[in-house]
Scaffold this motif. Structure first.
Motif, PDB file in Angstrom:
ATOM      1  N   LEU A 125       0.836  -1.123  -0.042  1.00  0.00           N
ATOM      2  CA  LEU A 125      -0.195  -0.154   0.036  1.00  0.00           C
ATOM      3  C   LEU A 125       0.801   1.411   0.010  1.00  0.00           C
ATOM      4  N   TRP A 262      -7.563  -1.850 -15.296  1.00  0.00           N
ATOM      5  CA  TRP A 262      -7.655  -2.096 -14.149  1.00  0.00           C
ATOM      6  C   TRP A 262      -7.975  -3.729 -13.814  1.00  0.00           C
ATOM      7  N   GLU A 281      -4.936  -5.941  -3.898  1.00  0.00           N
ATOM      8  CA  GLU A 281      -4.169  -4.856  -3.064  1.00  0.00           C
ATOM      9  C   GLU A 281      -2.975  -4.944  -3.903  1.00  0.00           C
ATOM     10  N   GLN A 284      -3.527  -1.899  -6.069  1.00  0.00           N
ATOM     11  CA  GLN A 284      -3.658  -0.760  -5.110  1.00  0.00           C
ATOM     12  C   GLN A 284      -2.382  -0.091  -4.542  1.00  0.00           C
ATOM     13  N   SER A 285      -1.401  -1.038  -4.451  1.00  0.00           N
ATOM     14  CA  SER A 285       0.157  -0.428  -4.011  1.00  0.00           C
ATOM     15  C   SER A 285       0.649  -0.101  -5.168  1.00  0.00           C
ATOM     16  N   ARG A 288      -0.520   3.542  -5.380  1.00  0.00           N
ATOM     17  CA  ARG A 288      -0.230   4.439  -4.325  1.00  0.00           C
ATOM     18  C   ARG A 288       1.142   4.845  -4.585  1.00  0.00           C
ATOM     19  N   ASP A 307      -7.655   4.443  -5.201  1.00  0.00           N
ATOM     20  CA  ASP A 307      -7.241   3.984  -3.974  1.00  0.00           C
ATOM     21  C   ASP A 307      -8.450   3.756  -2.952  1.00  0.00           C
ATOM     22  N   SER A 310     -10.408   0.677  -4.393  1.00  0.00           N
ATOM     23  CA  SER A 310      -9.767  -0.693  -4.160  1.00  0.00           C
ATOM     24  C   SER A 310     -10.290  -0.943  -2.459  1.00  0.00           C
ATOM     25  N   ASN A 311     -10.344   0.079  -1.667  1.00  0.00           N
ATOM     26  CA  ASN A 311     -10.501  -0.426  -0.327  1.00  0.00           C
ATOM     27  C   ASN A 311     -11.905  -0.853  -0.169  1.00  0.00           C
TER      28      ASN A 311
END
Ligand code: PEP
Ligand code: MG
Length: 749
Positions: A125, A262, A281, A284-285, A288, A307, A310-311
């Motif tokens: 992340l 995506w 994740e 998402q990483s 980020r 982000d 993704s959460n």
């Protein structure tokens, strides 16, 4: 993607998982992993470098390099190829490493024999954890598939690091979330406090990064995405406001939720052997990591949207809901990426402090925190990734520092500081009912700033002589529609009741710039701080202002009423606003309502222009209050919300003090009541200097009244004035050091 590589990668992950499941200390596990990767990928070298601190990487395990180099070879972020991979969070793939830009030879490792190099970041992340490297003698470029496979392995390593898989004997890594972390942020509300972390949003923990059945995982991902799309669509149809910011965000969400690239990337991750949540994740990483390097504000916002999305997806997949389920600790310090004013008000005074990863000084959350008098730190980078529920945490809202899981000596020093402050508060209590009178016999009136009904109990306990500024925005900011007149009248009336005859200055709605009402249509402005705000909105669209004025008149019920208009820049704005109020008085009288016993109408001086207004302004205004927060930003042309320039100009700058003195003189000529109600009034040194410049009334947060009064009672303003004059004569930019020296001398230090 060739089927062969897919199964290879899955095989590697399965072996990795099996190896991780075996017992063993952290170091043993790391050694096994490097061996296994080198073997599976057919390379001579596989090494794991981990970050020891935010700037130093250490070789923690290797297959192929000299074993003596393990825990010896270290490099800084950005140093050598490994350092560059970590710093830029981007892989490096080169057939001829020694010829690559930035290569740095580490003799103790014996790596000179290896020509090709592939390094990928180990990150979680957006948090850098280390670098995973494979090298071989043969000068070859690693294929896209090999790169991809190594990234997937790095992702699993990151997850395992998070879960503490490498901790133990041998100290390969200190346990994550166990050691002390110090984070520097910005102060949005001062105060020092100790407590335990309470996370506003749960951390989603991926406990199963590797999956055996890719088809089942693909199906889970598709289902989750379908649920996500549905929820975004539902939110969108429920919105009636067409061009609100919220709608734009949701539109962006919808765009991402339908983004083929995506989704495709996540499907590929699953094909490589990751579970659906690990795939989310991993992407998402990557997003980020990009977020940290993208300078474009628009793109950054979009990456932020991704982000958030993704959460949401992770929550759907793991079933870990929006509620942390964690019990609130006894002294909760709220930790969040950001928080809205309504949510913060819901927590209310139960909180001892708030630490935000984002936020700004003028944000709604900051306004609420200020009203609640809870210390608030903003821009505390990585706090949400570092903090776990219940972690001990110290918030130093003076220095803007957060100590997470502090070591005993740090905690002790901190507690000493709190104890000293508590002792000082006790001393202040003893002078609570005494006047703020200087040694030379000058009386300074100290009032408090407020914005909530809940602030009023501080009036007697702080020793404030009234409420010099009641900010009325909060009731507007925290609702999803304009509050009703009756509701406001009842609240204002209760505020006056609680003040028990002491003066309360109600400032009319001050919105715009940093304070945006979610339900009010606003134009896009290139420069909101200089835009359509405060009285400008009130005069152009007087409906809401008139309703608020009626509520104030009714609330007074025959008692004295003081109304102040914010952000007045010229005489005409004041006369126009004043006419509105006088007309409302006539109307209320005609309707048979009791009028206030007396009516005082004032203006906030927040733009330099008003200081130069015609004399008529000062004659007409019953009182003027200097809004130093805004006045300072316009005087120095330095945005109060921009951390880069906010502290650049000192409040005790000679030019600013001269300017304040000029305002004092202008008000004195017309005998206009003058006060200062910006945050600086609550800082003892600043307050002293304001008094020396001739200000006789200061309004501040209640907790500042004690310290300010205590200092005022110990000084002779004539002497202080001489010190200031002398400093000014030397051409000093600020009088701060001269005043501080004089004070230290005064106290016999
Ligand atoms: C100010 O500008 O100093 C002030 C008191 O108003 P606000 O902080 O609410 O803008
Ligand atoms: Mg202001």
């Amino acid at each position: 993607m060739p089927e062969r590589t897919e199964t290879e990668s899955r095989k590697l992950l399965r072996r990795l998982q099996a190896s991780l499941a075996e017992a063993g200390a952290g170091q043993e596990r790391l050694d096994r992993i490097t061996h296994l990767i080198a073997d599976s990928m057919g390379t001579e070298v596989c090494s794991i470098y981990l970050l020891r601190d935010s700037d130093t990487l250490e070789l923690c395990a290797t297959e192929g390099l000299a074993p003596e180099a393990v825990h010896v070879t270290r490099m800084r972020l950005g140093e050598g190829l490994v350092g560059r991979v970590a710093r830029d969070a981007r892989p490096i793939n080169t057939p001829n490493a020694p010829a690559a830009r930035g290569f740095r030879y580490m003799p103790e490792t014996g790596e000179e024999r290896y020509s090709s190099f592939l390094g990928v970041p180990i990150q979680r992340l957006g948090e850098r954890l280390g670098v995973l490297v494979v090298q071989s003698k043969e000068a070859r470029s690693y294929s896209e598939d090999e790169l991809y496979a190594l990234e997937v392995v790095a992702m699993v390593l990151a997850e395992m690091t998070e879960l503490g898989a490498f901790v133990g004997e041998g100290e390969a890594l200190s346990a994550r979330h166990q050691s002390q972390v110090m984070i520097r942020g910005g102060v949005a509300q001062e105060g020092v406090t100790e407590g335990a972390v309470y996370l506003h949003e749960p951390r989603v923990v991926v406990t199963r990064p590797v999956a055996d059945d890719p088809e089942a995982e693909q199906a889970r991902l598709s289902d989750a995405i379908a649920t996500l799309r549905q929820s975004v669509d539902q939110l969108l149809t429920r919105m009636d406001n067409d061009d609100s910011e919220e709608r734009q965000v949701l539109e962006a969400y919808r765009m991402f939720a339908n983004s083929r690239s995506w989704i495709k990337r996540m499907q590929e991750d699953i094909a490589r052997g990751l579970s659906a949540e690990a795939a989310v994740e991993k992407e998402q990483s990557a997003a980020r990591a990009r977020l940290e390097t993208v300078p474009d504000a628009y793109l950054r916002e979009r990456l932020q949207d991704l982000d958030d999305l993704s959460n949401r997806l992770l929550r759907i997949l793991t079933g870990q809901g929006g509620d942390t389920g964690a019990e609130m600790p006894e002294h909760p310090i709220l930790v969040a990426r950001n928080i809205g004013p309504g949510e913060l008000l819901d927590y209310g005074r139960r909180l001892k402090g708030v630490v935000l990863e984002e936020g700004s000084v003028g944000s709604h959350a900051a306004i609420v925190a200020r009203a609640l008098a809870i210390p608030l730190i903003i821009n505390a980078k990585r706090i949400t990734t570092e903090a776990l529920n219940g972690d001990p945490i110290l918030v130093d809202g003076e220095q803007g520092i957060v100590h997470l899981r502090p070591e005993e000596n740090v905690a002790k020093a901190f507690r000493d500081k709190i104890a000293m402050q508590a002792a000082a508060q006790e001393r202040y209590a003893s002078i609570r009912d005494k006047p703020a009178e200087t040694l030379c016999g000058t009386r300074i009136t100290l009032e408090m700033n407020a914005g909530l009904m809940a602030d009023l109990p501080s009036l007697p306990s702080s020793g404030a002589e009234g409420v010099g500024l009641f900010r009325t925005e909060l009731q507007f900011l925290t609702r999803n529609q304009v509050p009703r007149r009756g509701e406001l009248a009842a609240l204002y009336s209760r505020v006056m009741d609680a003040a028990r005859g002491k003066r309360v200055v109600f400032r009319t709605l001050d919105i715009g710039s940093d304070k945006v009402l979610p339900y009010m249509k606003r134009p896009e402005e290139p420069n909101p701080a200089l835009g359509w705000r405060a009285i400008r909105v009130g005069l152009d669209k007087p409906g809401v202002m008139r309703m608020q004025l009626q509520a104030l008149i009714r609330a007074a019920q025959g008692r004295p009423l003081s109304v102040m208009f914010p952000f007045v820049a010229q005489l005409e704005e004041f006369t126009e606003a004043r006419d509105h109020l006088l007309r409302e008085m006539d109307r209320e009288a005609a309707l048979g309502h009791i009028l206030p016993e007396t009516l005082k109408i004032g203006a906030m001086l927040e733009t330099p222009s008003l200081a130069f207004a015609p004399r008529q302004f000062f004659e007409m205004a019953d009182f003027v209050s200097i809004g130093g927060n805004d006045l300072k930003q316009f005087f120095f042309a330095a945005d109060r919300e921009n951390e880069q320039v906010r502290r650049r100009y000192d409040t005790l700058n000679v030019s600013f003090l001269n300017f304040l003195e000029m305002i004092v003189t202008r008000c004195a000529e017309t005998e206009t009541d003058l006060s200062f109600c910006g945050e600086d009034a609550g800082r003892p040194l600043e307050a002293l200097c304001f008094a020396a410049m001739g200000l006789r009334k200061l309004s501040m947060r209640p907790a500042s009244i004690g310290p300010v009064k205590s200092l005022l009672r110990r000084v002779d303003l004539r002497e202080l004035r001489a010190v200031i004059r002398e400093a000014q004569a030397t051409g000093a930019m600020s009088v701060r050091s001269a005043v501080a020296n004089w004070l230290a001398h005064q106290n016999g230090h």
